[in-house]
Scaffold this active site. Sequence first.
Site, PDB file in Angstrom:
ATOM      1  N   ASP A   1      70.960  68.800 -80.048  1.00 35.40           N
ATOM      2  CA  ASP A   1      71.118  69.163 -81.447  1.00 35.40           C
ATOM      3  C   ASP A   1      72.375  70.036 -81.544  1.00 35.40           C
ATOM      4  OD1 ASP A   1      70.419  69.933 -84.170  1.00 35.40           O
ATOM      5  OD2 ASP A   1      69.844  71.856 -83.273  1.00 35.40           O
TER       6      ASP A   1
ATOM      7  N   ASP B   1      73.467  72.427 -84.524  1.00 36.96           N
ATOM      8  CA  ASP B   1      73.354  73.755 -85.140  1.00 36.96           C
ATOM      9  C   ASP B   1      72.138  74.521 -84.628  1.00 36.96           C
ATOM     10  OD1 ASP B   1      75.614  73.116 -86.686  1.00 36.96           O
ATOM     11  OD2 ASP B   1      74.351  72.087 -88.144  1.00 36.96           O
TER      12      ASP B   1
END
Length: 199
Positions: free
Chosen positions: A13, A15
């Site tokens: 991922d 952020d």
Amino acid sequence: MFEKRRPGAVLFDRDGTLIRDVPYNGDPNRVEPMPGALEALARLRRADVPVAVVTNQSGVAKGLVSPDEMDQVNARVEELLGPFDAWAICVHDDADGCTCRKPAPGLVIRAAAVLDVSPRDCVVVGDIGRDMEAARAAGARGILVPTELTRPEEIEQAPEVADDLTDVVDRVLTDAEDPVPAGARISAPWARAMGWSRW
Ligand SMILES: [Mg+2]
Ligand SMILES: [Zn+2]
């Protein structure tokens, strides 16, 4: 004997996992790597494990981040953290009903396809429940790295929880990074088929 296998790829991922979470950030100057991110990626690259990004960017659907700003932010991520072997990005929002926005498995499946590996051989690393659900839905191994924004129930429900990105790579690479003692490696397919673990 249980043998740990090097993963086909590790899908991160963006952020709150690779870089600090700045909601709907379109400014490359505000990109800041998470602690240990660069070294974690370097270890995976040295071990020849492909690394990719699987990221929800609903700011694009909401009109808060332009596609060009998103590209600039992603370019900055690569400037700071090095090149990724694949980027899978969902630019939709919940109401769009797409198949890629996490917790749907689309991004994991897409990244795995680009890297020519099975999603089942992938590790998905993220900071929230959506990442873990996407991993599970795709048949991948999910590892949660909680931040102060991760909810307690997301931590409870995670299949696996790591302290930080260093811990993730420790878990993922265990054997792959260790030097293999001479004679211990199984090279003949027939030996493996017969269940021989060692000469
Ligand atoms: Mg995140
Ligand atoms: Zn999508």
